[in-house]
Design a protein around this motif. Sequence first.
Motif, PDB file in Angstrom:
ATOM      1  N   MET A 101       0.833  -1.197   0.000  1.00 19.87           N
ATOM      2  CA  MET A 101       0.000   0.000   0.000  1.00 19.87           C
ATOM      3  C   MET A 101       0.874   1.257   0.000  1.00 19.87           C
ATOM      4  N   ALA A 102       1.999   1.227   0.689  1.00 20.05           N
ATOM      5  CA  ALA A 102       2.878   2.389   0.793  1.00 20.05           C
ATOM      6  C   ALA A 102       3.902   2.469  -0.345  1.00 20.05           C
ATOM      7  N   ALA A 103       3.978   1.464  -1.192  1.00 22.08           N
ATOM      8  CA  ALA A 103       5.000   1.414  -2.241  1.00 22.08           C
ATOM      9  C   ALA A 103       4.983   2.628  -3.177  1.00 22.08           C
ATOM     10  N   PRO A 104       3.827   3.126  -3.634  1.00 18.35           N
ATOM     11  CA  PRO A 104       3.869   4.305  -4.508  1.00 18.35           C
ATOM     12  C   PRO A 104       4.509   5.521  -3.843  1.00 18.35           C
ATOM     13  N   MET A 105       4.267   5.713  -2.563  1.00 20.96           N
ATOM     14  CA  MET A 105       4.876   6.841  -1.859  1.00 20.96           C
ATOM     15  C   MET A 105       6.378   6.615  -1.662  1.00 20.96           C
ATOM     16  N   ALA A 106       6.795   5.365  -1.527  1.00 21.79           N
ATOM     17  CA  ALA A 106       8.226   5.064  -1.441  1.00 21.79           C
ATOM     18  C   ALA A 106       8.923   5.384  -2.762  1.00 21.79           C
ATOM     19  N   VAL A 107       8.252   5.095  -3.866  1.00 19.95           N
ATOM     20  CA  VAL A 107       8.815   5.448  -5.184  1.00 19.95           C
ATOM     21  C   VAL A 107       8.959   6.956  -5.291  1.00 19.95           C
ATOM     22  N   TRP A 108       7.949   7.693  -4.856  1.00 22.46           N
ATOM     23  CA  TRP A 108       8.044   9.155  -4.879  1.00 22.46           C
ATOM     24  C   TRP A 108       9.211   9.648  -4.013  1.00 22.46           C
ATOM     25  N   ALA A 109       9.364   9.082  -2.815  1.00 20.39           N
ATOM     26  CA  ALA A 109      10.444   9.501  -1.921  1.00 20.39           C
ATOM     27  C   ALA A 109      11.812   9.217  -2.541  1.00 20.39           C
ATOM     28  N   LEU A 110      11.961   8.061  -3.171  1.00 20.77           N
ATOM     29  CA  LEU A 110      13.222   7.744  -3.838  1.00 20.77           C
ATOM     30  C   LEU A 110      13.479   8.688  -5.017  1.00 20.77           C
ATOM     31  N   HIS A 111      12.422   9.025  -5.743  1.00 18.83           N
ATOM     32  CA  HIS A 111      12.556   9.970  -6.857  1.00 18.83           C
ATOM     33  C   HIS A 111      12.993  11.331  -6.338  1.00 18.83           C
ATOM     34  N   LEU A 112      12.369  11.792  -5.292  1.00 19.98           N
ATOM     35  CA  LEU A 112      12.725  13.080  -4.701  1.00 19.98           C
ATOM     36  C   LEU A 112      14.191  13.084  -4.264  1.00 19.98           C
ATOM     37  N   LEU A 113      14.623  12.042  -3.597  1.00 20.50           N
ATOM     38  CA  LEU A 113      16.006  11.923  -3.158  1.00 20.50           C
ATOM     39  C   LEU A 113      16.960  11.922  -4.354  1.00 20.50           C
ATOM     40  N   ALA A 114      16.638  11.152  -5.379  1.00 16.94           N
ATOM     41  CA  ALA A 114      17.512  11.060  -6.554  1.00 16.94           C
ATOM     42  C   ALA A 114      17.594  12.387  -7.295  1.00 16.94           C
ATOM     43  N   VAL A 115      16.455  13.065  -7.472  1.00 13.68           N
ATOM     44  CA  VAL A 115      16.439  14.328  -8.212  1.00 13.68           C
ATOM     45  C   VAL A 115      17.272  15.382  -7.496  1.00 13.68           C
ATOM     46  N   TYR A 116      17.054  15.544  -6.213  1.00 13.17           N
ATOM     47  CA  TYR A 116      17.784  16.580  -5.494  1.00 13.17           C
ATOM     48  C   TYR A 116      19.256  16.226  -5.318  1.00 13.17           C
ATOM     49  N   SER A 117      19.584  14.955  -5.157  1.00 13.54           N
ATOM     50  CA  SER A 117      20.986  14.548  -5.058  1.00 13.54           C
ATOM     51  C   SER A 117      21.709  14.766  -6.385  1.00 13.54           C
ATOM     52  N   LEU A 118      21.096  14.332  -7.471  1.00 19.94           N
ATOM     53  CA  LEU A 118      21.712  14.491  -8.786  1.00 19.94           C
ATOM     54  C   LEU A 118      21.863  15.962  -9.158  1.00 19.94           C
ATOM     55  N   GLN A 119      20.877  16.756  -8.836  1.00 22.22           N
ATOM     56  CA  GLN A 119      20.941  18.180  -9.139  1.00 22.22           C
ATOM     57  C   GLN A 119      22.060  18.842  -8.336  1.00 22.22           C
ATOM     58  N   GLY A 120      22.199  18.497  -7.077  1.00 26.26           N
ATOM     59  CA  GLY A 120      23.265  19.043  -6.245  1.00 26.26           C
ATOM     60  C   GLY A 120      24.647  18.626  -6.725  1.00 26.26           C
ATOM     61  N   LEU A 121      24.787  17.357  -7.086  1.00 31.82           N
ATOM     62  CA  LEU A 121      26.056  16.884  -7.632  1.00 31.82           C
ATOM     63  C   LEU A 121      26.393  17.573  -8.944  1.00 31.82           C
ATOM     64  N   ALA A 122      25.403  17.761  -9.782  1.00 36.45           N
ATOM     65  CA  ALA A 122      25.629  18.415 -11.080  1.00 36.45           C
ATOM     66  C   ALA A 122      26.149  19.827 -10.892  1.00 36.45           C
ATOM     67  N   CYS A 123      25.585  20.546  -9.959  1.00 38.72           N
ATOM     68  CA  CYS A 123      26.043  21.920  -9.708  1.00 38.72           C
ATOM     69  C   CYS A 123      27.441  21.926  -9.094  1.00 38.72           C
ATOM     70  N   ALA A 160      10.516   9.648 -15.660  1.00 43.92           N
ATOM     71  CA  ALA A 160       9.740   8.694 -16.464  1.00 43.92           C
ATOM     72  C   ALA A 160       9.734   7.316 -15.810  1.00 43.92           C
ATOM     73  N   ALA A 161      10.881   6.895 -15.284  1.00 39.85           N
ATOM     74  CA  ALA A 161      10.958   5.593 -14.608  1.00 39.85           C
ATOM     75  C   ALA A 161      10.089   5.573 -13.347  1.00 39.85           C
ATOM     76  N   ALA A 162      10.118   6.653 -12.583  1.00 40.36           N
ATOM     77  CA  ALA A 162       9.298   6.722 -11.368  1.00 40.36           C
ATOM     78  C   ALA A 162       7.811   6.697 -11.719  1.00 40.36           C
ATOM     79  N   LEU A 163       7.423   7.462 -12.735  1.00 40.64           N
ATOM     80  CA  LEU A 163       6.009   7.468 -13.135  1.00 40.64           C
ATOM     81  C   LEU A 163       5.567   6.109 -13.672  1.00 40.64           C
ATOM     82  N   ALA A 164       6.454   5.423 -14.384  1.00 47.84           N
ATOM     83  CA  ALA A 164       6.118   4.083 -14.878  1.00 47.84           C
ATOM     84  C   ALA A 164       5.937   3.106 -13.718  1.00 47.84           C
ATOM     85  N   ALA A 165       6.821   3.183 -12.734  1.00 48.55           N
ATOM     86  CA  ALA A 165       6.697   2.295 -11.565  1.00 48.55           C
ATOM     87  C   ALA A 165       5.414   2.584 -10.789  1.00 48.55           C
ATOM     88  N   ILE A 166       5.099   3.857 -10.627  1.00 50.79           N
ATOM     89  CA  ILE A 166       3.873   4.227  -9.913  1.00 50.79           C
ATOM     90  C   ILE A 166       2.640   3.783 -10.688  1.00 50.79           C
TER      91      ILE A 166
END
Length: 121
Positions: free
Chosen positions: A10-32, A56-62
């Motif tokens: 039941m909580a898996a979609p929110m876990a995917v969102w949390a992982l996406h959020l972590l990946a986006v902000y980490s990658l953006q910070g590393l890129a800068c 796209a991968a996160a939305l497909a998983a969700i």
Amino acid sequence: MGGPQHLTGMAAPMAVWALHLLAVYSLQGLACAEGWQRTRVAGLEAVTWWLLLLTAAALAAIAWLGARARRAWRDANASAADEAAARRRRFTAKAATLLAVIAAIAVTFTAAPVLLLSTCD
């Protein structure tokens, strides 16, 4: 991990969102920090392409988790052998379906700045 009728499913979609959020902000910070935003591919920063791919991968998983929850919801409505268990399965499957919708909206809002802003502004 269990299906939508279990708490983890039941909580898996929110876990995917949390992982996406972590990946986006980490990658953006590393890129800068590393200057990766200077590389351009097809008119966009290379980091932007990676972030869009992650989105796209996160939305497909969700979407997959939501479809699975919807199917479990429909199956729980069809079977009424044990009414209490069927009600519980319907509730958890319905909650997982709605959480998938919420998670998809959250991923979209998390990814919107990727398209609207440059990476390091």
